[in-house]
Write an enzyme that holds these catalytic residues in place. Structure first.
Site, PDB file in Angstrom:
ATOM      1  N   ARG A 127       5.354 -18.017  -2.414  1.00 52.32           N
ATOM      2  CA  ARG A 127       6.070 -18.272  -3.639  1.00 52.32           C
ATOM      3  C   ARG A 127       5.495 -17.405  -4.746  1.00 52.32           C
ATOM      4  O   ARG A 127       4.298 -17.453  -5.002  1.00 52.32           O
ATOM      5  CB  ARG A 127       5.834 -19.743  -4.002  1.00 52.32           C
ATOM      6  CG  ARG A 127       7.007 -20.438  -4.500  1.00 52.32           C
ATOM      7  CD  ARG A 127       6.809 -21.918  -4.579  1.00 52.32           C
ATOM      8  NE  ARG A 127       5.664 -22.400  -5.345  1.00 52.32           N
ATOM      9  CZ  ARG A 127       5.701 -23.497  -6.081  1.00 52.32           C
ATOM     10  NH1 ARG A 127       6.818 -24.166  -6.198  1.00 52.32           N
ATOM     11  NH2 ARG A 127       4.640 -23.924  -6.705  1.00 52.32           N
ATOM     12  N   THR A 182       7.912 -16.646 -10.962  1.00 53.63           N
ATOM     13  CA  THR A 182       9.352 -16.960 -10.824  1.00 53.63           C
ATOM     14  C   THR A 182       9.585 -18.162  -9.911  1.00 53.63           C
ATOM     15  O   THR A 182      10.672 -18.731  -9.906  1.00 53.63           O
ATOM     16  CB  THR A 182      10.094 -15.767 -10.205  1.00 53.63           C
ATOM     17  OG1 THR A 182       9.582 -15.572  -8.867  1.00 53.63           O
ATOM     18  CG2 THR A 182       9.888 -14.495 -10.998  1.00 53.63           C
ATOM     19  N   ASP A 239      -2.380 -27.285  -3.949  1.00 53.88           N
ATOM     20  CA  ASP A 239      -1.904 -26.126  -3.183  1.00 53.88           C
ATOM     21  C   ASP A 239      -2.327 -26.305  -1.727  1.00 53.88           C
ATOM     22  O   ASP A 239      -3.510 -26.181  -1.382  1.00 53.88           O
ATOM     23  CB  ASP A 239      -2.496 -24.845  -3.768  1.00 53.88           C
ATOM     24  CG  ASP A 239      -1.902 -23.606  -3.116  1.00 53.88           C
ATOM     25  OD1 ASP A 239      -1.933 -23.517  -1.864  1.00 53.88           O
ATOM     26  OD2 ASP A 239      -1.399 -22.732  -3.837  1.00 53.88           O
ATOM     27  N   ASP A 291      -4.239 -23.313   0.053  1.00 60.61           N
ATOM     28  CA  ASP A 291      -5.615 -23.159  -0.429  1.00 60.61           C
ATOM     29  C   ASP A 291      -6.507 -24.282   0.081  1.00 60.61           C
ATOM     30  O   ASP A 291      -7.665 -24.062   0.439  1.00 60.61           O
ATOM     31  CB  ASP A 291      -5.647 -23.132  -1.963  1.00 60.61           C
ATOM     32  CG  ASP A 291      -5.172 -21.789  -2.503  1.00 60.61           C
ATOM     33  OD1 ASP A 291      -5.221 -20.797  -1.752  1.00 60.61           O
ATOM     34  OD2 ASP A 291      -4.740 -21.748  -3.671  1.00 60.61           O
TER      35      ASP A 291
HETATM   36  C1  PRP Z   1       3.593 -23.344  -0.526  1.00 61.43           C
HETATM   37  C2  PRP Z   1       4.042 -24.320   0.528  1.00 61.43           C
HETATM   38  C3  PRP Z   1       5.495 -23.973   0.718  1.00 61.43           C
HETATM   39  C4  PRP Z   1       5.896 -23.572  -0.691  1.00 61.43           C
HETATM   40  C5  PRP Z   1       6.654 -24.715  -1.311  1.00 61.43           C
HETATM   41  O1  PRP Z   1       3.352 -22.105   0.009  1.00 61.43           O
HETATM   42  O2  PRP Z   1       3.297 -24.253   1.718  1.00 61.43           O
HETATM   43  O3  PRP Z   1       5.735 -22.925   1.623  1.00 61.43           O
HETATM   44  O4  PRP Z   1       4.698 -23.343  -1.430  1.00 61.43           O
HETATM   45  O5  PRP Z   1       7.164 -24.364  -2.532  1.00 61.43           O
HETATM   46  P1  PRP Z   1       8.734 -24.228  -2.804  1.00 61.43           P
HETATM   47  O6  PRP Z   1       9.374 -25.419  -2.165  1.00 61.43           O
HETATM   48  O7  PRP Z   1       8.820 -24.261  -4.304  1.00 61.43           O
HETATM   49  O8  PRP Z   1       9.206 -22.936  -2.242  1.00 61.43           O
HETATM   50  P2  PRP Z   1       2.757 -20.884  -0.864  1.00 61.43           P
HETATM   51  O9  PRP Z   1       3.882 -20.106  -1.448  1.00 61.43           O
HETATM   52  O10 PRP Z   1       1.738 -21.414  -1.814  1.00 61.43           O
HETATM   53  O11 PRP Z   1       2.118 -19.958   0.230  1.00 61.43           O
HETATM   54  P3  PRP Z   1       0.841 -20.231   1.152  1.00 61.43           P
HETATM   55  O12 PRP Z   1       1.246 -21.285   2.167  1.00 61.43           O
HETATM   56  O13 PRP Z   1       0.613 -18.907   1.791  1.00 61.43           O
HETATM   57  O14 PRP Z   1      -0.292 -20.673   0.291  1.00 61.43           O
HETATM   58  N1  URA Z   2       3.156 -25.446  -2.987  1.00 61.58           N
HETATM   59  C1  URA Z   2       2.063 -26.222  -2.780  1.00 61.58           C
HETATM   60  O1  URA Z   2       1.205 -25.884  -1.953  1.00 61.58           O
HETATM   61  N2  URA Z   2       1.939 -27.353  -3.516  1.00 61.58           N
HETATM   62  C2  URA Z   2       2.858 -27.738  -4.402  1.00 61.58           C
HETATM   63  O2  URA Z   2       2.689 -28.811  -5.029  1.00 61.58           O
HETATM   64  C3  URA Z   2       3.981 -26.917  -4.598  1.00 61.58           C
HETATM   65  C4  URA Z   2       4.117 -25.786  -3.876  1.00 61.58           C
END
Ligand code: PRP
Ligand code: URA
Length: 209
Positions: A104, A108, A200, A203
């Site tokens: 994400r 944005t 997150d 993380d």
């Molecule tokens: C997080 C999570 C989802 C997304 C959810 O991933 O694991 O994939 O955010 O958010 P959304 O519903 O608003 O799209 P992130 O983009 O943080 O990537 P990561 O898993 O690599 O940390």
């Molecule tokens: N992605 C995450 O990992 N946590 C949230 O709360 C939203 C998006």
């Protein structure tokens, strides 16, 4: 319209409460995400079709039921979805695993695609897309679109925690895809994080912050 199932169960609520705590470290977080995925897999697979088979027990012949129908694929959305794969495979060991890479954009909140590798016969499989977080729904909706473009037809989405906004968005974009969540939370905050959520997920799983 697709069906939304919130699997409210005492064991699931208990384990989710542990990983919601900011004091839970990566090791416990990872283990509990795996356990939660295994428990949820039980519910997500409830409607799999079975067929009658004849088995010979040590006592006599018996009519039993075994899985019939299509083979399965589990597709985690990288990175955080990876934490849910092993728990699912413990219940569905014969499933194949595809990977979709999306992150994400922090400003944005739009998903950015960077990887897609799926089983070759994805069109013939029942697919369960897994990601711990369903926030705005952008990542899940995009992953489902990517899968459909590659021929997948029978899709389910399984997340640990979802915000009402994201659930609505995925339902609008993919009315054919049923959604399973451990718990539905209150809302998104101004940064697009789920409230109360668990922070997150990527993380926390991988200890990157
Ligand atoms: C997080 C999570 C989802 C997304 C959810 O991933 O694991 O994939 O955010 O958010 P959304 O519903 O608003 O799209 P992130 O983009 O943080 O990537 P990561 O898993 O690599 O940390
Ligand atoms: N992605 C995450 O990992 N946590 C949230 O709360 C939203 C998006």
């Amino acid at each position: 319209m697709s069906k939304v199932t919130e699997i409210k169960h005492p064991l699931i609520s208990h384990k989710l409460a542990i990983i919601r705590s900011k004091d839970t470290g990566s090791k416990d977080f990872r283990e509990i995400v795996e356990e939660l995925s295994m428990l949820m897999a039980y519910e997500v697979t409830r409607n799999l079709s079975t067929e009658e088979v004849e088995i010979e027990t040590p006592i006599c012949k018996a009519k039993c039921r075994m899985l019939s129908g299509k083979k399965m694929a589990i597709v985690p959305i990288l990175r955080a979805g990876l934490g849910m794969v092993d728990g699912m495979l413990r219940l569905i060991p014969a499933a194949k695993v595809g990977h979709i890479g999306l992150y994400r954009n922090e400003e944005t909140l739009q998903p950015v695609e960077y990887f897609c590798k799926l089983p070759q016969d994805i069109a013939e499989r029942d697919v369960i897309v897994v990601d711990p977080m369903l926030a705005t729904g952008g990542s899940s909706a995009d992953a489902l679109t990517m899968l459909k473009k590659r021929g997948a037809k029978n899709l389910r989405l399984m997340c640990l925690v979802g915000a009402p906004e994201g659930i609505k968005y995925v339902q609008e974009q993919h009315p054919d895809v049923d959604i399973y969540l451990a718990e539905i939370d209150e809302k998104l905050n101004e940064n697009g994080y789920i409230v109360p959520g668990l922070g997150d997920a990527g993380d926390r799983l991988f200890g990157t912050k």
